[in-house]
Design a protein around this motif. Structure first.
Motif, PDB file in Angstrom:
ATOM      1  N   LEU A 503     -94.406 -71.073 -33.945  1.00  0.00           N
ATOM      2  CA  LEU A 503     -95.540 -70.250 -33.530  1.00  0.00           C
ATOM      3  C   LEU A 503     -96.263 -69.692 -34.754  1.00  0.00           C
ATOM      4  N   PRO A 504     -97.554 -69.400 -34.630  1.00  0.00           N
ATOM      5  CA  PRO A 504     -98.331 -68.915 -35.778  1.00  0.00           C
ATOM      6  C   PRO A 504     -97.919 -67.498 -36.190  1.00  0.00           C
ATOM      7  N   GLU A 505     -98.205 -67.154 -37.421  1.00  0.00           N
ATOM      8  CA  GLU A 505     -97.913 -65.814 -37.927  1.00  0.00           C
ATOM      9  C   GLU A 505     -98.696 -64.775 -37.129  1.00  0.00           C
ATOM     10  N   GLY A 506     -98.062 -63.648 -36.823  1.00  0.00           N
ATOM     11  CA  GLY A 506     -98.722 -62.587 -36.064  1.00  0.00           C
ATOM     12  C   GLY A 506     -98.749 -62.822 -34.569  1.00  0.00           C
ATOM     13  N   TYR A 507     -98.040 -63.859 -34.112  1.00  0.00           N
ATOM     14  CA  TYR A 507     -98.038 -64.214 -32.696  1.00  0.00           C
ATOM     15  C   TYR A 507     -97.592 -63.049 -31.808  1.00  0.00           C
ATOM     16  N   GLU A 508     -96.567 -62.298 -32.274  1.00  0.00           N
ATOM     17  CA  GLU A 508     -96.005 -61.223 -31.447  1.00  0.00           C
ATOM     18  C   GLU A 508     -96.994 -60.091 -31.195  1.00  0.00           C
ATOM     19  N   ASN A 509     -98.073 -60.027 -31.976  1.00  0.00           N
ATOM     20  CA  ASN A 509     -99.071 -58.972 -31.813  1.00  0.00           C
ATOM     21  C   ASN A 509    -100.188 -59.355 -30.837  1.00  0.00           C
ATOM     22  N   LEU A 510    -100.155 -60.593 -30.344  1.00  0.00           N
ATOM     23  CA  LEU A 510    -101.195 -61.046 -29.424  1.00  0.00           C
ATOM     24  C   LEU A 510    -100.982 -60.447 -28.036  1.00  0.00           C
ATOM     25  N   SER A 511    -102.031 -60.438 -27.220  1.00  0.00           N
ATOM     26  CA  SER A 511    -101.928 -59.954 -25.844  1.00  0.00           C
ATOM     27  C   SER A 511    -101.158 -60.959 -25.002  1.00  0.00           C
ATOM     28  N   VAL A 512    -100.717 -60.513 -23.829  1.00  0.00           N
ATOM     29  CA  VAL A 512     -99.997 -61.391 -22.910  1.00  0.00           C
ATOM     30  C   VAL A 512    -100.846 -62.632 -22.609  1.00  0.00           C
ATOM     31  N   ARG A 513    -102.124 -62.429 -22.340  1.00  0.00           N
ATOM     32  CA  ARG A 513    -103.005 -63.554 -22.013  1.00  0.00           C
ATOM     33  C   ARG A 513    -103.122 -64.533 -23.186  1.00  0.00           C
ATOM     34  N   ASP A 514    -103.243 -64.000 -24.408  1.00  0.00           N
ATOM     35  CA  ASP A 514    -103.451 -64.866 -25.572  1.00  0.00           C
ATOM     36  C   ASP A 514    -102.184 -65.602 -25.991  1.00  0.00           C
ATOM     37  N   LYS A 515    -101.026 -65.069 -25.613  1.00  0.00           N
ATOM     38  CA  LYS A 515     -99.777 -65.746 -25.945  1.00  0.00           C
ATOM     39  C   LYS A 515     -99.562 -67.013 -25.118  1.00  0.00           C
ATOM     40  N   LEU A 516    -100.241 -67.079 -23.994  1.00  0.00           N
ATOM     41  CA  LEU A 516     -99.870 -68.026 -22.953  1.00  0.00           C
ATOM     42  C   LEU A 516     -99.975 -69.495 -23.350  1.00  0.00           C
ATOM     43  N   TYR A 517    -101.078 -69.885 -23.978  1.00  0.00           N
ATOM     44  CA  TYR A 517    -101.357 -71.314 -24.071  1.00  0.00           C
ATOM     45  C   TYR A 517    -101.140 -71.918 -25.460  1.00  0.00           C
ATOM     46  N   PHE A 518    -100.313 -71.291 -26.294  1.00  0.00           N
ATOM     47  CA  PHE A 518     -99.930 -71.933 -27.547  1.00  0.00           C
ATOM     48  C   PHE A 518     -99.006 -73.113 -27.239  1.00  0.00           C
ATOM     49  N   ILE A 519     -99.184 -74.197 -27.966  1.00  0.00           N
ATOM     50  CA  ILE A 519     -98.331 -75.367 -27.772  1.00  0.00           C
ATOM     51  C   ILE A 519     -97.025 -75.144 -28.520  1.00  0.00           C
ATOM     52  N   ARG A 520     -95.918 -75.173 -27.787  1.00  0.00           N
ATOM     53  CA  ARG A 520     -94.617 -74.821 -28.359  1.00  0.00           C
ATOM     54  C   ARG A 520     -93.694 -76.015 -28.592  1.00  0.00           C
ATOM     55  N   SER A 521     -94.021 -77.164 -27.993  1.00  0.00           N
ATOM     56  CA  SER A 521     -93.164 -78.341 -28.152  1.00  0.00           C
ATOM     57  C   SER A 521     -93.952 -79.586 -27.771  1.00  0.00           C
ATOM     58  N   ASP A 522     -93.290 -80.740 -27.845  1.00  0.00           N
ATOM     59  CA  ASP A 522     -93.963 -81.978 -27.425  1.00  0.00           C
ATOM     60  C   ASP A 522     -93.887 -82.173 -25.916  1.00  0.00           C
ATOM     61  N   ILE A 523     -93.277 -81.197 -25.212  1.00  0.00           N
ATOM     62  CA  ILE A 523     -93.294 -81.186 -23.734  1.00  0.00           C
ATOM     63  C   ILE A 523     -93.820 -79.817 -23.279  1.00  0.00           C
ATOM     64  N   PRO A 524     -95.079 -79.513 -23.619  1.00  0.00           N
ATOM     65  CA  PRO A 524     -95.622 -78.163 -23.381  1.00  0.00           C
ATOM     66  C   PRO A 524     -95.696 -77.771 -21.914  1.00  0.00           C
ATOM     67  N   GLY A 525     -95.782 -78.752 -21.014  1.00  0.00           N
ATOM     68  CA  GLY A 525     -95.896 -78.439 -19.591  1.00  0.00           C
ATOM     69  C   GLY A 525     -94.675 -77.771 -19.009  1.00  0.00           C
ATOM     70  N   VAL A 526     -93.531 -77.839 -19.732  1.00  0.00           N
ATOM     71  CA  VAL A 526     -92.288 -77.254 -19.208  1.00  0.00           C
ATOM     72  C   VAL A 526     -91.610 -76.331 -20.218  1.00  0.00           C
ATOM     73  N   THR A 527     -92.327 -75.961 -21.292  1.00  0.00           N
ATOM     74  CA  THR A 527     -91.750 -75.094 -22.321  1.00  0.00           C
ATOM     75  C   THR A 527     -92.294 -73.683 -22.166  1.00  0.00           C
ATOM     76  N   HIS A 528     -91.408 -72.730 -21.859  1.00  0.00           N
ATOM     77  CA  HIS A 528     -91.818 -71.344 -21.654  1.00  0.00           C
ATOM     78  C   HIS A 528     -92.013 -70.647 -23.004  1.00  0.00           C
ATOM     79  N   LEU A 529     -92.462 -69.401 -22.977  1.00  0.00           N
ATOM     80  CA  LEU A 529     -92.795 -68.666 -24.201  1.00  0.00           C
ATOM     81  C   LEU A 529     -91.650 -68.603 -25.203  1.00  0.00           C
ATOM     82  N   ASP A 530     -90.418 -68.513 -24.695  1.00  0.00           N
ATOM     83  CA  ASP A 530     -89.256 -68.378 -25.575  1.00  0.00           C
ATOM     84  C   ASP A 530     -88.576 -69.723 -25.824  1.00  0.00           C
TER      85      ASP A 530
END
Length: 621
Positions: A503-530
């Motif tokens: 995740l990008p630097e400063g991610y934890e300071n983003l709003s709930v809405r802005d945290k939502l759609y960062f790509i976290r893996s090569d299977i983003p459709g089933v990867t939750h925030l954590d």
């Protein structure tokens, strides 16, 4: 020879029926699937009719009907609670007692009246029995499990008096060892936070669990400290004492005292559709962690009392798959098995099992050649080719029929790989709250926009909610950090490190809405925030059709998993019939619908003619 036994759960929420013949599950279903009323609490007339029809029995041929709890004990608890809290609770007393005096105190007569509408009954047959609530949960967890002996932990809101129990299952018997009593309840504590965070009690607890990863640890730790110092006293054995000065569920008309909670946590109760902000995620994380800690303490006590290497679980709290997984990774037990219908609906099955083994004294043998006795939880209605044709004719729906199921899977896998969303309807309907590949909406997990599209344009639900993967069992470790099967979607696991995207630097300071759609893996459709996922492992032995579809998808894409969400929209029960499926398909942005060997393409369908606004049919959950 064992008897034919009908188990019934009803009159609180999630009514259901289950039928055993000589100890084998013949059928089980939730009433809501037939009436199309989410969490329908009424007598499960349609579910009972289905079970009888599927088993080939008339009501007069049923030996035992057993209800999942004891109403007189529950009434005793209500009276003692109102007495102990008096003069508080007068309004609640006035609203609750007339219903009991009119109906619930005379449940035997009410059940006999309802059963007599289904056919001829006599004084001798069927025999009407009542199980205790937590015994029903315990039986639903132990008897269909793959273990000859196990510790059994049940945790929910409240039954008659008990809110949690520890028992020991051995052969055909369950011995109750410990119970926690009302008003002290882990389930009611979690529901209180569900309420305060703006979700519906007995429905939105899984949303609270899904919201928890949006929390930031430092603030969540502060909230957790408040909870443990002010609201609840947790003992080392996992028993809890709730400070009733802050709660209202015992005698009031709401879960908590809103003004006191607002003062305690520094913000007001969230409105039902109000925007989620950071403090909501922080509080969700805090109570989720508290819950996990308590479940682990309870499990350690169960292990200490029984000395068992095996654990079986049921009760509504056992649907908290994050807590289940924390317990799994603690390795308190070598093996854990959880009833897929862990909530009150599952009490119908448990009560039937209790009658078979404990009342009728039948012997129990564990079949080591199968995963468990649940038949994959595919225990509901199934529909013929003619049923599907009649639905297509009614709606004048163009379709393609495939003689060869392999060819159908090939076409469906191609549609998924092209980014299309598919309604997938096969075989018998699932038992329990999860769709497990027979009443599912499926999609490509590689698609970066899929979570957003599914939530907003197909499910019509809150954007923060995650989706589950269905993965071929033998390939699960290629994607997720898990070693145990998860056929009922009751465990979560992290996406393996090599697939994660930092995740990008400063991610934890983003709003709930802005945290939502960062790509976290090569299977983003089933990867939750954590980086977690609530996965279903798909086994060829229990669902060969779904297995073959995912296998075809793997051949085309190299990925042996799909997004799987329940076939319904927000507030609607999971679809039951081909007609339910077609209507849901036409009301949403799904691209294709597969029912049996029939494939319906959205672009070829005529407009769906309906009176009024169909969204008014379902109350938002």
């Amino acid at each position: 020879m064992g008897k034919v036994i009908l188990g019934i759960s009803a009159f609180y929420h999630d009514s259901a029926a289950a039928l055993l013949n000589d100890g084998e599950i013949i059928a089980a279903a939730h009433e809501e699937r037939f009436t199309r009323k989410k969490h329908d609490p009424s007598f499960p007339k349609h579910a009972v009719e289905f079970c009888l029809k599927y088993g080939g029995f008339d009501i007069s041929e049923i030996d035992i009907v057993i209800f999942y709890d004891k109403p007189l004990l529950k009434f005793e608890r209500l009276l003692e609670t109102y007495y102990n809290f008096a003069p508080k609770g007068v309004r609640s007393f006035i609203s609750a007692i007339p219903v009991w005096l009119k109906e619930k105190l005379f449940l035997r007569k009410l059940l006999n009246d309802e059963l007599s509408k289904l056919g001829k009954i006599s004084k001798e047959k069927p025999l009407l029995l009542f199980s205790e609530h937590h015994l029903s949960h315990s039986a639903s967890a132990f008897y269909p499990s793959p273990f000859p002996e196990a510790a059994v932990l049940t945790v929910d809101g409240v039954g008659e008096w008990a809110t949690a129990s520890i028992s020991h299952g051995t052969d055909n018997n369950i011995t109750m060892l410990r119970e926690m009593k009302f008003p002290h309840s882990l389930g009611l504590l979690y529901s209180a936070f569900t309420y305060f965070l703006g979700f519906k009690v007995n429905s939105g607890e899984y949303k609270l669990m899904g919201l928890a990863p949006y929390g930031n640890s430092p603030q969540a730790a502060r909230f957790k400290d408040i909870i443990l110092k002010t609201l609840i006293d947790v003992k080392e054995d996992g028993s809890v004492f709730l400070n009733q000065d802050y709660f209202d569920y015992a005698t009031g008309l709401s879960m908590v005292k809103d003004s006191q909670w607002a003062e305690l946590f520094g913000f007001n109760r969230r409105g039902a559709e109000e925007e989620l902000v950071q403090c909501h995620g922080d509080l969700a994380l805090a109570i989720q962690e508290v819950t996990e800690d308590i479940v682990i303490k309870m499990a350690k006590t169960a292990q200490k009392l029984t000395g068992s290497k095996n654990l079986c679980m049921a009760g509504g709290v056992a649907l908290n798959c994050v807590a289940n997984s924390k317990l799994l990774f603690e390795k308190v037990f070598d093996n854990i098995w959880i009833q897929p219908a862990a909530g009150d609906a599952g009490g119908a099955l448990g009560a039937a099992y209790a009658a078979h083994f404990m009342y009728d004294g039948q012997s129990r043998t564990v079949n080591s050649s199968v995963m468990d006795m649940m038949q994959g939880a595919y225990l509901g209605p199934e529909f013929s080719e003619l049923d599907i044709k009649l639905t297509a004719r009614k709606y004048k729906a163009p379709h393609t029929f495939y003689e060869d199921f392999d060819a159908l899977c090939n076409s469906t896998a191609s549609a998924l790989a092209d980014g299309k969303v598919v309604g997938w309807f096969q075989g018998r309907m699932e038992w329990g709250p999860r769709a497990l590949g027979n009443r599912s909406i499926i999609a490509d997990p590689r698609d970066r926009e899929m979570q957003k599209r599914l939530n907003l344009k197909i499910k019509f639900r809150e954007g923060f909610r995650p989706f589950a993967p269905s993965v071929l069992y033998e390939d699960a470790s290629q994607y997720f950090d898990i070693e145990t099967p998860s056929p009922y979607m009751l465990f979560v696991a992290n996406v393996v490190k090599e697939r994660q995207i930092p995740l990008p630097e400063g991610y934890e300071n983003l709003s709930v809405r802005d945290k939502l759609y960062f790509i976290r893996s090569d299977i983003p459709g089933v990867t939750h925030l954590d980086y977690s996922a609530r996965l279903q492992t798909v086994h060829k032995e229990t669902n060969p059709q779904y297995y073959e579809l995912i296998k075809k998808f793997k051949e085309k894409t190299g990925y042996s998993l799909v997004v799987n969400t329940s076939f319904n929209i927000r507030g609607e029960p999971i679809v039951c019939t081909p007609e339910d499926a077609y209507r849901c398909f036409m009301r949403t942005d799904m691209d294709c619908l597969v029912i049996g060997n029939f494939l319906f393409d959205k672009t070829a369908q005529p407009p769906l003619s309906e009176k009024g606004n169909w969204k008014d049919e379902f109350v938002l959950d």
